[in-house]
Design a protein around this motif. Structure first.
Motif, mmCIF file in Angstrom:
data_model
loop_
_atom_site.group_PDB
_atom_site.id
_atom_site.type_symbol
_atom_site.label_atom_id
_atom_site.label_comp_id
_atom_site.label_asym_id
_atom_site.label_seq_id
_atom_site.Cartn_x
_atom_site.Cartn_y
_atom_site.Cartn_z
ATOM 1 N N ARG A 1 -4.006 43.208 13.211
ATOM 2 C CA ARG A 1 -4.529 43.598 11.906
ATOM 3 C C ARG A 1 -3.529 44.513 11.191
ATOM 4 O O ARG A 1 -3.291 44.370 9.992
ATOM 5 C CB ARG A 1 -5.885 44.287 12.043
ATOM 6 C CG ARG A 1 -6.492 44.632 10.681
ATOM 7 C CD ARG A 1 -7.845 45.300 10.790
ATOM 8 N NE ARG A 1 -8.844 44.354 11.260
ATOM 9 C CZ ARG A 1 -9.574 44.527 12.362
ATOM 10 N NH1 ARG A 1 -9.454 45.600 13.096
ATOM 11 N NH2 ARG A 1 -10.454 43.625 12.720
ATOM 12 N N VAL A 2 -2.943 45.455 11.931
ATOM 13 C CA VAL A 2 -1.927 46.341 11.344
ATOM 14 C C VAL A 2 -0.741 45.513 10.858
ATOM 15 O O VAL A 2 -0.248 45.716 9.740
ATOM 16 C CB VAL A 2 -1.472 47.413 12.359
ATOM 17 C CG1 VAL A 2 -0.262 48.173 11.843
ATOM 18 C CG2 VAL A 2 -2.605 48.384 12.673
ATOM 19 N N ALA A 3 -0.285 44.577 11.681
ATOM 20 C CA ALA A 3 0.854 43.737 11.296
ATOM 21 C C ALA A 3 0.538 42.908 10.054
ATOM 22 O O ALA A 3 1.368 42.792 9.145
ATOM 23 C CB ALA A 3 1.248 42.825 12.455
ATOM 24 N N GLU A 4 -0.660 42.342 9.997
ATOM 25 C CA GLU A 4 -1.056 41.552 8.827
ATOM 26 C C GLU A 4 -1.094 42.430 7.575
ATOM 27 O O GLU A 4 -0.597 42.051 6.521
ATOM 28 C CB GLU A 4 -2.419 40.914 9.051
ATOM 29 C CG GLU A 4 -2.894 40.081 7.874
ATOM 30 C CD GLU A 4 -4.267 39.466 8.095
ATOM 31 O OE1 GLU A 4 -4.798 38.934 7.113
ATOM 32 O OE2 GLU A 4 -4.813 39.527 9.217
ATOM 33 N N SER A 5 -1.669 43.621 7.712
ATOM 34 C CA SER A 5 -1.771 44.527 6.577
ATOM 35 C C SER A 5 -0.396 44.949 6.077
ATOM 36 O O SER A 5 -0.112 44.915 4.882
ATOM 37 C CB SER A 5 -2.587 45.759 6.966
ATOM 38 O OG SER A 5 -2.633 46.685 5.908
ATOM 39 N N ARG A 6 0.465 45.321 7.002
ATOM 40 C CA ARG A 6 1.808 45.772 6.609
ATOM 41 C C ARG A 6 2.638 44.623 6.070
ATOM 42 O O ARG A 6 3.391 44.789 5.113
ATOM 43 C CB ARG A 6 2.493 46.455 7.781
ATOM 44 C CG ARG A 6 1.847 47.781 8.115
ATOM 45 C CD ARG A 6 2.553 48.504 9.217
ATOM 46 N NE ARG A 6 1.908 49.792 9.482
ATOM 47 C CZ ARG A 6 2.365 50.672 10.342
ATOM 48 N NH1 ARG A 6 3.464 50.428 11.025
ATOM 49 N NH2 ARG A 6 1.724 51.821 10.525
ATOM 50 N N GLY A 7 2.509 43.461 6.675
ATOM 51 C CA GLY A 7 3.249 42.300 6.195
ATOM 52 C C GLY A 7 2.834 41.907 4.792
ATOM 53 O O GLY A 7 3.664 41.509 3.976
ATOM 54 N N ALA A 8 1.551 42.034 4.499
ATOM 55 C CA ALA A 8 1.052 41.679 3.164
ATOM 56 C C ALA A 8 1.559 42.642 2.104
ATOM 57 O O ALA A 8 1.601 42.298 0.924
ATOM 58 C CB ALA A 8 -0.473 41.666 3.172
ATOM 59 N N ARG A 9 1.964 43.841 2.514
ATOM 60 C CA ARG A 9 2.443 44.827 1.552
ATOM 61 C C ARG A 9 3.952 44.810 1.378
ATOM 62 O O ARG A 9 4.499 45.561 0.589
ATOM 63 C CB ARG A 9 1.980 46.226 1.972
ATOM 64 C CG ARG A 9 0.472 46.388 1.780
ATOM 65 C CD ARG A 9 -0.010 47.759 2.189
ATOM 66 N NE ARG A 9 -0.249 47.775 3.635
ATOM 67 C CZ ARG A 9 0.026 48.789 4.433
ATOM 68 N NH1 ARG A 9 0.544 49.878 3.957
ATOM 69 N NH2 ARG A 9 -0.231 48.717 5.729
ATOM 70 N N LEU A 10 4.648 43.932 2.109
ATOM 71 C CA LEU A 10 6.094 43.821 1.950
ATOM 72 C C LEU A 10 6.407 43.164 0.614
ATOM 73 O O LEU A 10 5.666 42.287 0.165
ATOM 74 C CB LEU A 10 6.699 42.981 3.077
ATOM 75 C CG LEU A 10 6.697 43.604 4.459
ATOM 76 C CD1 LEU A 10 7.185 42.583 5.488
ATOM 77 C CD2 LEU A 10 7.548 44.858 4.498
#
Length: 114
Positions: free
Chosen positions: A89-98
């Motif tokens: 979930r953290v990876a998805e959230s951070r990836g979406a904000r790139l």
């Protein structure tokens, strides 16, 4: 799947916790992203990543111990599953904000077309 939307000055951020029935929670925020809930989400993500790292170390110890029984391994598997869910979930959230690369971004040699 990218659930983050950037429309003007509003950004949708996937939060590191679930809502009712395990459904994802999102935060609508501005470009600055410095509000209370943003800071809280950043702190929760940091704790989740730290806990996952600690759990991984503990798992390595348990797995290398020949006397570890099936009950301990089952419990470990449940905790690892929870931690993996959090980290993804953290990876998805951070990836979406790139930032999304524009048309002018050069490709790596591996990605370049002939």
């Amino acid at each position: 799947m990218n659930n983050s939307a950037n429309t003007g000055s509003t950004i949708t951020r996937l939060l590191p916790w679930s809502g009712a029935d395990g459904k994802p929670c999102y935060l609508l925020t501005d470009d600055h992203g410095g509000g209370y809930l943003t800071r809280l989400a950043d702190n929760v993500e940091s704790v989740q990543l730290d806990m996952g790292n600690q759990l991984l170390g503990h798992a390595q110890e348990l797995i290398s111990e020949p006397k570890t029984g099936p009950v301990e391994l089952r419990y470990l598997s449940a905790r690892l599953t929870e931690s993996l869910r959090d980290v993804l979930r953290v990876a998805e959230s951070r990836g979406a904000r790139l930032p999304v690369p524009g048309d002018g971004v050069a490709l790596d040699n591996d990605e370049a077309s002939p």
